[in-house]
Enzyme design. Structure first.
Site, PDB file in Angstrom:
ATOM      1  N   CYS A  81       0.811  -1.222   0.000  1.00  0.00           N
ATOM      2  CA  CYS A  81       0.000   0.000   0.000  1.00  0.00           C
ATOM      3  C   CYS A  81       0.843   1.270   0.000  1.00  0.00           C
ATOM      4  O   CYS A  81       0.333   2.343  -0.321  1.00  0.00           O
ATOM      5  CB  CYS A  81      -0.943   0.018   1.199  1.00  0.00           C
ATOM      6  SG  CYS A  81      -2.235  -1.250   1.117  1.00  0.00           S
ATOM      7  N   HIS A 115      -9.331   3.713  -1.727  1.00  0.00           N
ATOM      8  CA  HIS A 115      -7.947   3.315  -1.486  1.00  0.00           C
ATOM      9  C   HIS A 115      -7.464   2.427  -2.629  1.00  0.00           C
ATOM     10  O   HIS A 115      -7.476   1.205  -2.530  1.00  0.00           O
ATOM     11  CB  HIS A 115      -7.886   2.584  -0.143  1.00  0.00           C
ATOM     12  CG  HIS A 115      -6.546   2.056   0.255  1.00  0.00           C
ATOM     13  ND1 HIS A 115      -5.357   2.438  -0.345  1.00  0.00           N
ATOM     14  CD2 HIS A 115      -6.195   1.154   1.224  1.00  0.00           C
ATOM     15  CE1 HIS A 115      -4.353   1.801   0.234  1.00  0.00           C
ATOM     16  NE2 HIS A 115      -4.831   1.019   1.184  1.00  0.00           N
TER      17      HIS A 115
END
Length: 373
Positions: free
Chosen positions: A84, A328
């Site tokens: 991420c 996201h």
């Protein structure tokens, strides 16, 4: 030598399987790369030396190079994977490159969850291929929890209640929706495949509504508090910035410092805490001096636990909405934080200091401190 971010743009953020359901990663990034390259040339007269893109779930084959060529940029390109944190790691890499002498590097990230290929462990004697949804974050004997379960346990250890999580998530949705409707995202968004607006923000996402959802990763009897509503979505998107090594003649973000850290892979959501502390220590700054704080909101409980540990008022985080409300897109999210800082500090004319920080699977964190000049 220092570094400056002179241009910053992103695609709309789409919900997986919807707006960008058939747009593969390189094609999602290409229009954003082209727009940032053109803007950077306008303000600096420079063409990019290289492209660096973060990506987690793409098809391989150097997505950054494919995206660069699709954007009409025949330059070297590198794809990085720090889970991420990949998009922010790409920006940090670009900063290092311009400090080493490259005039201009385009950096960011892209993720197409919609078109991510299915992967399988190879067949064994007497066994068919076994599909897996993610690669390992760490060796099993060290600890390799799924992010949802790990961050549910983090919230529990930190004493973050379900009520706080739902209230925080509802506020992120409210902020993102209000910002989109007020046009505050318009100048940073590059339309892609006919889509010009973020897909996820919705009105009416109240804490009371979120409170009706069941825990998603551990049962209520086990103490689970993380739900689909107070977690980020699964999203598609791209974000790119232009980094230069010589002071530009236009307002820009000056990079004051960065930090990349490792932490316990069983507690991956904490990674942004030591990264934030380290970059502040390196630059001699404090959180009280930072005007805009952009933390990646993977889970409300995780962000609140990190804020509590840092002594940071959660109301200061993501003033215009974060990943809970906006989305996201894994490999792009770290770069999206920098795009948001550029919009709030430079494009708005507000000025000041900005912090971007993100945690990653496997127990890592990346943070970047910038100043509008």
């Amino acid at each position: 030598m220092t570094a400056w971010v002179v241009a910053a743009r992103r695609s709309p953020v789409g919900t997986a399987g919807h707006a960008f359901a058939e747009v593969e990663a390189a094609r999602l990034a290409a229009p954003v790369l082209r727009a940032v390259a053109d803007e950077a040339r306008t303000v600096t007269g420079l063409a990019p030396d290289e492209v660096v893109l973060g990506n987690c779930m793409g098809p391989g084959g150097d997505v950054a190079r494919v995206a660069a060529l699709a954007a009409g940029l025949d330059v070297p390109a590198l794809t990085v994977d720090r889970q991420c944190a990949s998009g922010l790691a790409a920006v940090v890499s670009a900063v290092a490159q311009v400090r080493a002498g490259s005039p201009l590097v385009l950096a960011g990230g892209v993720e197409s969850a919609s078109t991510a290929p299915w992967r399988s462990w190879p067949p064994a004697p007497g066994r068919e291929p076994v599909r897996y949804e993610r690669a390992p974050f760490a060796p099993a004997e060290v600890g390799d929890p799924d992010m949802g379960e790990a961050n549910d346990r983090l919230a529990a250890r930190a004493g973050v209640s379900r009520e706080r999580q739902d209230a925080y998530a509802a506020e992120s949705h409210r902020r993102a929706h209000a910002s989109r409707e007020a046009g505050r995202f318009d100048a940073e968004v590059v339309p892609v495949a006919g889509v010009a607006r973020d897909e996820r923000p919705r009105a009416g996402m109240s804490a009371a509504r979120l409170a009706r959802l069941r825990p998603a990763f551990r049962t209520a009897e086990e103490g689970g508090t993380v739900t689909a509503g107070n977690s980020c979505g699964v999203n598609d998107g791209a974000a790119v910035v232009a980094v230069v090594g010589e002071r530009p003649g236009v307002p820009a973000l000056r990079v004051l410092g960065s930090a990349t850290v490792a932490c316990d892979p069983n507690d991956p959501g904490r990674g942004l805490v030591p990264a934030t502390r380290r970059v502040l220590e390196r630059t001699g700054r404090s959180l009280d001096e930072v005007d805009v704080v952009e933390l990646n909101e993977a889970f409300a409980g995780q962000v609140l636990a990190c804020c509590d540990e840092l002594g940071l008022d959660p109301a200061r985080v993501c003033p215009e909405g974060g990943a809970l409300g906006l989305g996201h897109p894994w490999g792009a999210s770290g770069a999206l934080l920098v795009v948001r800082l550029h919009a709030q500090l430079v494009r708005s004319g507000h000025g000041g200091l900005g912090l971007a920080a993100i945690a990653a699977g496997g127990g890592q964190g990346v943070a970047l401190l910038v100043e509008a000049t």
